[in-house]
Motif scaffolding. Structure first.
Motif, PDB file in Angstrom:
ATOM      1  N   GLN A   1       6.835 -57.786-111.211  1.00  0.00           N
ATOM      2  CA  GLN A   1       5.867 -58.762-110.735  1.00  0.00           C
ATOM      3  C   GLN A   1       4.675 -57.997-110.177  1.00  0.00           C
ATOM      4  OE1 GLN A   1       7.236 -61.257-107.569  1.00  0.00           O
ATOM      5  NE2 GLN A   1       5.576 -62.702-107.805  1.00  0.00           N
ATOM      6  N   GLU A   2       3.474 -58.355-110.635  1.00  0.00           N
ATOM      7  CA  GLU A   2       2.252 -57.731-110.130  1.00  0.00           C
ATOM      8  C   GLU A   2       1.944 -58.264-108.733  1.00  0.00           C
ATOM      9  OE1 GLU A   2       0.520 -55.337-111.368  1.00  0.00           O
ATOM     10  OE2 GLU A   2       0.947 -55.290-113.502  1.00  0.00           O
TER      11      GLU A   2
ATOM     12  N   THR B   1      10.786 -55.243-116.511  1.00  0.00           N
ATOM     13  CA  THR B   1      10.152 -56.475-116.030  1.00  0.00           C
ATOM     14  C   THR B   1       9.777 -56.265-114.571  1.00  0.00           C
ATOM     15  OG1 THR B   1      11.509 -57.786-117.528  1.00  0.00           O
ATOM     16  CG2 THR B   1      10.451 -58.956-115.723  1.00  0.00           C
TER      17      THR B   1
ATOM     18  N   SER C   1       1.894 -62.555-110.789  1.00  0.00           N
ATOM     19  CA  SER C   1       2.171 -62.739-112.218  1.00  0.00           C
ATOM     20  C   SER C   1       3.319 -61.827-112.655  1.00  0.00           C
ATOM     21  CB  SER C   1       0.923 -62.455-113.048  1.00  0.00           C
ATOM     22  OG  SER C   1       0.477 -61.132-112.847  1.00  0.00           O
TER      23      SER C   1
ATOM     24  N   HIS D   1       5.334 -59.639-115.530  1.00  0.00           N
ATOM     25  CA  HIS D   1       4.999 -58.842-116.695  1.00  0.00           C
ATOM     26  C   HIS D   1       6.261 -58.152-117.211  1.00  0.00           C
ATOM     27  CE1 HIS D   1       0.582 -59.062-116.281  1.00  0.00           C
ATOM     28  NE2 HIS D   1       0.906 -59.283-115.020  1.00  0.00           N
ATOM     29  N   SER D   2       6.234 -57.801-118.481  1.00  0.00           N
ATOM     30  CA  SER D   2       7.318 -56.997-119.047  1.00  0.00           C
ATOM     31  C   SER D   2       6.738 -56.088-120.108  1.00  0.00           C
ATOM     32  CB  SER D   2       8.420 -57.888-119.645  1.00  0.00           C
ATOM     33  OG  SER D   2       7.900 -58.648-120.701  1.00  0.00           O
ATOM     34  N   ALA D   3       7.462 -55.023-120.372  1.00  0.00           N
ATOM     35  CA  ALA D   3       7.042 -54.073-121.406  1.00  0.00           C
ATOM     36  C   ALA D   3       8.293 -53.522-122.048  1.00  0.00           C
ATOM     37  CB  ALA D   3       6.219 -52.947-120.805  1.00  0.00           C
TER      38      ALA D   3
ATOM     39  N   SER E   1       2.219 -50.988-114.208  1.00  0.00           N
ATOM     40  CA  SER E   1       1.525 -52.037-113.463  1.00  0.00           C
ATOM     41  C   SER E   1       0.021 -51.930-113.679  1.00  0.00           C
ATOM     42  CB  SER E   1       1.867 -51.970-111.973  1.00  0.00           C
ATOM     43  OG  SER E   1       1.549 -50.702-111.451  1.00  0.00           O
ATOM     44  N   GLN E   2      -0.616 -53.060-113.867  1.00  0.00           N
ATOM     45  CA  GLN E   2      -2.048 -53.088-114.144  1.00  0.00           C
ATOM     46  C   GLN E   2      -2.893 -53.093-112.880  1.00  0.00           C
ATOM     47  OE1 GLN E   2      -3.127 -52.646-117.315  1.00  0.00           O
ATOM     48  NE2 GLN E   2      -0.937 -52.336-117.559  1.00  0.00           N
TER      49      GLN E   2
END
Length: 184
Positions: free
Chosen positions: A171-172, A169, A176, A178-180, A133-134
């Motif tokens: 959600q921030e 996958t 938003s 996100h996936s990695a 997570s960012q």
């Protein structure tokens, strides 16, 4: 009052008889509790991921992994310091690949970030946890724990095994998605 708390497994083959109990861990501390998750790979190796919390020190996140027959177990520390309320998940794929995602709470205890660690073989070591997570996610106003935008007990992050890694996958906190793809 119980004299010990134990983490025990009992296995059986499909249609077979239950085996004898294997004690994976035991403690005489009455405050100790086990919170655990399980996953199995196609070969029959089972990984039990357990939070060790005796109520007086920082909990550890420990993996217990069986051989394919479920007759012997090995343990390894996945995360040596896991805040008390942090959530976690485990998944296994072919050839002993295993991945763990977990929350790590900020020092102030008001937000959490999502991390992933993995191992490539049943007896292999765990990689250094990588931040997914960012942005830090805030706790839910009603007191529920939120990881990367979604409470763990309401779906939270999703892990899927892919031929070349783990697809995660989430959600921030800002909403938003996100996936990695984390390579094996």
């Amino acid at each position: 009052m119980p004299t010990a708390n134990r983490l025990i497994t009992i296995t059986r083959d499909a249609g077979g008889q239950w085996g004898t109990a294997d004690i994976l861990d035991t403690t005489s501390d009455p405050n100790f509790s086990y919170d655990f998750r399980m996953a199995a790979d196609a070969a029959g190796h089972v990984t039990i991921l357990a939070r060790h919390d005796n109520g007086t020190s920082t909990p550890n996140l420990v993996a217990y992994t069986s051989d394919a027959a479920g007759s012997s177990w090995a343990s390894s520390i996945v995360q040596p310091s896991l805040p008390t309320n942090d959530a976690f998940r485990v998944m296994s794929a072919d050839a002993g690949h295993t991945a763990v995602i977990f929350e790590n709470t900020s020092a102030g205890g008001s937000s959490a970030r999502l991390f992933i660690t993995r191992r490539d073989t049943v007896v292999g070591g765990w990689t250094t946890p990588a931040l997914l997570s960012q942005t830090a996610s805030d706790f839910a106003p009603e007191g529920g724990f939120v990881t990367a935008g979604l409470p763990f007990n309401e779906g939270g992050p999703v892990m899927l095994a892919a031929s070349n890694g783990i697809l995660v996958t989430w959600q921030e906190a800002d909403g938003s998605l996100h996936s990695a793809l984390v390579p094996w």
